[in-house]
Design a protein around this motif. Sequence first.
Motif, PDB file in Angstrom:
ATOM      1  N   GLU A 102      -5.270  15.802   2.267  1.00 26.77           N
ATOM      2  CA  GLU A 102      -4.458  14.658   1.863  1.00 26.77           C
ATOM      3  C   GLU A 102      -3.128  14.645   2.599  1.00 26.77           C
ATOM      4  O   GLU A 102      -2.602  13.580   2.917  1.00 26.77           O
ATOM      5  CB  GLU A 102      -4.240  14.689   0.341  1.00 26.77           C
ATOM      6  CG  GLU A 102      -3.519  13.459  -0.153  1.00 26.77           C
ATOM      7  CD  GLU A 102      -4.056  12.968  -1.486  1.00 26.77           C
ATOM      8  OE1 GLU A 102      -4.618  13.782  -2.243  1.00 26.77           O
ATOM      9  OE2 GLU A 102      -3.935  11.762  -1.758  1.00 26.77           O
ATOM     10  N   GLN A 103      -2.604  15.807   2.896  1.00 26.70           N
ATOM     11  CA  GLN A 103      -1.357  15.863   3.659  1.00 26.70           C
ATOM     12  C   GLN A 103      -1.541  15.234   5.036  1.00 26.70           C
ATOM     13  O   GLN A 103      -0.671  14.509   5.530  1.00 26.70           O
ATOM     14  CB  GLN A 103      -0.895  17.313   3.808  1.00 26.70           C
ATOM     15  CG  GLN A 103      -0.221  17.866   2.569  1.00 26.70           C
ATOM     16  CD  GLN A 103       0.160  19.338   2.721  1.00 26.70           C
ATOM     17  OE1 GLN A 103       0.371  19.822   3.821  1.00 26.70           O
ATOM     18  NE2 GLN A 103       0.240  20.042   1.601  1.00 26.70           N
ATOM     19  N   MET A 156       0.828  -1.190   0.000  1.00 24.96           N
ATOM     20  CA  MET A 156       0.000   0.000   0.000  1.00 24.96           C
ATOM     21  C   MET A 156       0.869   1.250   0.000  1.00 24.96           C
ATOM     22  O   MET A 156       2.001   1.226   0.449  1.00 24.96           O
ATOM     23  CB  MET A 156      -0.901   0.008   1.226  1.00 24.96           C
ATOM     24  CG  MET A 156      -1.568  -1.335   1.458  1.00 24.96           C
ATOM     25  SD  MET A 156      -2.814  -1.273   2.739  1.00 24.96           S
ATOM     26  CE  MET A 156      -3.839   0.033   2.113  1.00 24.96           C
ATOM     27  N   GLY A 157       0.302   2.326  -0.462  1.00 26.55           N
ATOM     28  CA  GLY A 157       1.037   3.577  -0.492  1.00 26.55           C
ATOM     29  C   GLY A 157       0.076   4.731  -0.573  1.00 26.55           C
ATOM     30  O   GLY A 157      -1.140   4.541  -0.601  1.00 26.55           O
ATOM     31  N   ASN A 158       0.610   5.923  -0.607  1.00 29.45           N
ATOM     32  CA  ASN A 158      -0.232   7.101  -0.699  1.00 29.45           C
ATOM     33  C   ASN A 158      -0.633   7.367  -2.147  1.00 29.45           C
ATOM     34  O   ASN A 158       0.107   7.064  -3.070  1.00 29.45           O
ATOM     35  CB  ASN A 158       0.493   8.306  -0.134  1.00 29.45           C
ATOM     36  CG  ASN A 158       0.607   8.226   1.377  1.00 29.45           C
ATOM     37  OD1 ASN A 158      -0.320   7.796   2.044  1.00 29.45           O
ATOM     38  ND2 ASN A 158       1.747   8.629   1.899  1.00 29.45           N
ATOM     39  N   ARG A 159      -1.817   7.913  -2.280  1.00 28.08           N
ATOM     40  CA  ARG A 159      -2.354   8.250  -3.583  1.00 28.08           C
ATOM     41  C   ARG A 159      -1.450   9.247  -4.301  1.00 28.08           C
ATOM     42  O   ARG A 159      -1.129   9.092  -5.467  1.00 28.08           O
ATOM     43  CB  ARG A 159      -3.727   8.899  -3.401  1.00 28.08           C
ATOM     44  CG  ARG A 159      -4.883   8.261  -4.083  1.00 28.08           C
ATOM     45  CD  ARG A 159      -6.150   8.926  -3.592  1.00 28.08           C
ATOM     46  NE  ARG A 159      -6.010  10.361  -3.531  1.00 28.08           N
ATOM     47  CZ  ARG A 159      -6.258  11.176  -4.558  1.00 28.08           C
ATOM     48  NH1 ARG A 159      -6.659  10.694  -5.701  1.00 28.08           N
ATOM     49  NH2 ARG A 159      -6.106  12.468  -4.425  1.00 28.08           N
ATOM     50  N   THR A 160      -1.049  10.282  -3.555  1.00 30.34           N
ATOM     51  CA  THR A 160      -0.217  11.350  -4.096  1.00 30.34           C
ATOM     52  C   THR A 160       0.902  11.603  -3.103  1.00 30.34           C
ATOM     53  O   THR A 160       0.649  11.717  -1.913  1.00 30.34           O
ATOM     54  CB  THR A 160      -1.040  12.636  -4.265  1.00 30.34           C
ATOM     55  OG1 THR A 160      -2.213  12.336  -5.004  1.00 30.34           O
ATOM     56  CG2 THR A 160      -0.225  13.703  -4.982  1.00 30.34           C
ATOM     57  N   VAL A 191      -3.746  12.957   5.850  1.00 34.69           N
ATOM     58  CA  VAL A 191      -3.892  11.516   5.656  1.00 34.69           C
ATOM     59  C   VAL A 191      -2.523  10.875   5.429  1.00 34.69           C
ATOM     60  O   VAL A 191      -2.165   9.879   6.061  1.00 34.69           O
ATOM     61  CB  VAL A 191      -4.813  11.215   4.455  1.00 34.69           C
ATOM     62  CG1 VAL A 191      -4.769   9.731   4.102  1.00 34.69           C
ATOM     63  CG2 VAL A 191      -6.234  11.656   4.748  1.00 34.69           C
ATOM     64  N   ASN A 192      -1.753  11.472   4.537  1.00 29.99           N
ATOM     65  CA  ASN A 192      -0.430  10.933   4.226  1.00 29.99           C
ATOM     66  C   ASN A 192       0.456  10.864   5.459  1.00 29.99           C
ATOM     67  O   ASN A 192       1.186   9.896   5.657  1.00 29.99           O
ATOM     68  CB  ASN A 192       0.255  11.806   3.173  1.00 29.99           C
ATOM     69  CG  ASN A 192      -0.249  11.521   1.774  1.00 29.99           C
ATOM     70  OD1 ASN A 192      -1.186  10.747   1.600  1.00 29.99           O
ATOM     71  ND2 ASN A 192       0.356  12.139   0.785  1.00 29.99           N
TER      72      ASN A 192
END
Lengths: 152, 152
Positions: free
Chosen positions: A101-102, A89-93, A104-105
């Motif tokens: 998103e930051q 798994m990894g981050n979308r962006t 979440v990341n």
Amino acid sequence: MKRDSRLSGVLHVLLHMAQQPGPFTSETLAKAMTTNPVVIRRIMAGLRDLGYVRSEKGHGGGWRLACDLSKVTLRDVYMALGSPSLLAMGNRTEAPGCLVEQAVNAALDQAFRDAEALLLSRLGEVTLAMLGEDLRKRLGSRKIHDISAHRA
Amino acid sequence: MKRDSRLSGVLHVLLHMAQQPGPFTSETLAKAMTTNPVVIRRIMAGLRDLGYVRSEKGHGGGWRLACDLSKVTLRDVYMALGSPSLLAMGNRTEAPGCLVEQAVNAALDQAFRDAEALLLSRLGEVTLAMLGEDLRKRLGSRKIHDISAHRA
DNA sequence: GTTTCATGTAACGTCATATGTTACATGATA
DNA sequence: TATCATGTAACATATGACGTTACATGAAAC
């Protein structure tokens, strides 16, 4: 996503090589692994570059161990494969402009980093020699496992 | 192997939803994620089944949060996605007859299990509410982040 | 020196899976 | 009844591991 089994495969090969003097041709190893000689050469290339194994061409050629098994860890072997990604798994962006998103990341990255670090650490604790020891226990009374008698 | 970014994606969606009353159509969410509405419905399906979100058809329909954000962890969300595999690596053969491969698998499995357990544990420590808190800090003086003003 | 054997590597083909897209059925609201 | 939105199947695309073929390179045997 399909799981990468190169580490598993190359360790299988190395441990077999540690049971007999060698050398072993890619074809012999491939038969034992139920795969293709080119696949063997591919996964062994990195180990050769790092000096863990040596390969020779021509008659009587093939692969030989060229390292102290008590000094090479599973982590070393993993890195010799080119350090493929450990997590599925990894981050979308990777560098998002969106603050949501930051956030979440940041949370995920922390968890991912911890898990990767632990995995690498565990791999670093196990040497090829330890694997060989474990194998000897499993063999028990049985004699050395001949690669030509390999069963999947 | 390509990395699975569904968890990252669905968390991004959920956190956006927590910033505004809603409901949100799949199309709105898809625009914010630079993806397709069907992808949104796909990753939200599991969360709906577990009651974390609700969806309604027709005029004024769309997605709404339906859970206590302080009670749902990233691990819960991960499981709602169907618990996709966490590790990119695995064993060549799961139940090998070859003792050599058994020895290799045993060593790797131990490391893999530890890393997976740690990752799940870390994900279980973070609630959606905590993500929201972190986001609020990042927003700082800025006002609520409107999803319609989303930039990647 | 020529043949045979083995590796080294490029260039494909194959397969699995995440992701993107189209199409259409279902149900709710205006 | 028309419109809107979800639900889902079906298909397309991209990526990466793995398998395979082909051929060049180099070493040993004859």
